[in-house]
Design a protein around this motif. Structure first.
Motif, PDB file in Angstrom:
ATOM      1  N   ALA A  10       0.782  -1.307   0.011  1.00 48.61           N
ATOM      2  CA  ALA A  10       0.056   0.048  -0.048  1.00 48.61           C
ATOM      3  C   ALA A  10       0.783   1.196  -0.121  1.00 48.61           C
ATOM      4  CB  ALA A  10      -0.925  -0.106   1.267  1.00 48.61           C
ATOM      5  N   THR A  47      -5.153   2.261   4.869  1.00 50.31           N
ATOM      6  CA  THR A  47      -5.257   0.972   4.381  1.00 50.31           C
ATOM      7  C   THR A  47      -5.815  -0.234   5.343  1.00 50.31           C
ATOM      8  OG1 THR A  47      -3.842  -0.787   3.239  1.00 50.31           O
ATOM      9  CG2 THR A  47      -2.946   0.612   5.049  1.00 50.31           C
ATOM     10  N   LEU A 102      -6.500   0.319  -0.319  1.00 49.58           N
ATOM     11  CA  LEU A 102      -5.730   1.616  -0.118  1.00 49.58           C
ATOM     12  C   LEU A 102      -6.497   2.938  -0.708  1.00 49.58           C
ATOM     13  CD1 LEU A 102      -3.084   3.365   0.126  1.00 49.58           C
ATOM     14  CD2 LEU A 102      -2.424   2.547  -2.170  1.00 49.58           C
ATOM     15  N   TYR A 106       0.871   3.966  -3.014  1.00 46.98           N
ATOM     16  CA  TYR A 106       0.711   5.262  -2.675  1.00 46.98           C
ATOM     17  C   TYR A 106       1.857   6.235  -3.285  1.00 46.98           C
ATOM     18  CZ  TYR A 106       0.083   9.508   0.395  1.00 46.98           C
ATOM     19  OH  TYR A 106      -0.050  10.834   0.858  1.00 46.98           O
TER      20      TYR A 106
END
Length: 140
Positions: free
Chosen positions: A4, A81, A86, A8
Motif C-alpha cells: 500500500a 489501508t 488503499l 501510494y
C-alpha cells in the motif's frame, strides 16, 4: 516497503510526472479502473476500463491533456489501508487554492493494482457538468 505504501507513492509520482509507462506498470494485466472521466476522455458510455491496454490509453490521453489549472496534485501524507484496500484524497482546498477533489480507492493483489475507483467531490463534479454543458451548447 508495504504494498500500500509503495502504491501510494509510486502512483502519485508517476501520475504527477505524466509517466504513463510507470503508471501502467503498477496495474495487473486484468485490472479495472473506474472514473467519471472515462466516458469523457474515451468518448464512451461506460465509465469502467478493463485490462492494461484500455487503462494505458486512458492514462496516456489524460497525461496529454495536462497541464490543467485545477490539477495541483496536492495531498497530505495520509493514506488509509486495510487488507487489500488503499485510499487517499486529493482535497479541494490546497495551500494554493482549489483543485479537483478526488478520492482514490485501490484494491491490490500480488503487489499490483487490480481494481481502481476514482470518486470526484462536488467541486470537480461541477467542473465536469459545466464542461459537458459547454460542449453540448457548442454542438447545437
Amino acid at each position: 516497503m508495504h504494498t500500500a505504501e509503495h502504491l501510494y507513492h509510486a502512483w502519485h509520482d508517476a501520475a504527477k510526472n505524466r509517466d504513463t509507462d510507470g503508471l501502467i506498470a503498477l496495474y495487473h494485466d486484468d485490472a479495472e479502473l473506474e472514473s467519471p472521466l472515462v466516458p469523457i476522455i474515451m468518448q464512451r458510455d461506460d465509465g469502467t476500463l478493463r485490462g492494461r491496454a484500455e487503462i494505458r490509453a486512458f492514462l496516456a490521453e489524460g497525461a496529454r491533456r495536462r497541464p490543467n489549472e485545477w490539477v495541483r496534485w496536492y495531498r497530505d501524507a495520509r493514506y488509509y489501508t486495510g487488507g487489500d484496500i488503499l485510499i487517499w484524497e486529493y482535497p479541494r482546498q490546497t495551500p494554493d487554492g482549489n483543485q479537483v477533489d478526488i478520492l482514490e480507492l485501490m484494491q491490490h493483489r500480488d503487489g499490483k493494482i487490480y481494481r481502481h475507483r476514482i470518486y470526484w467531490g462536488w467541486f470537480g463534479t461541477q467542473m465536469l457538468i459545466r464542461s459537458a454543458l459547454a460542449k453540448q451548447e457548442a454542438a447545437e
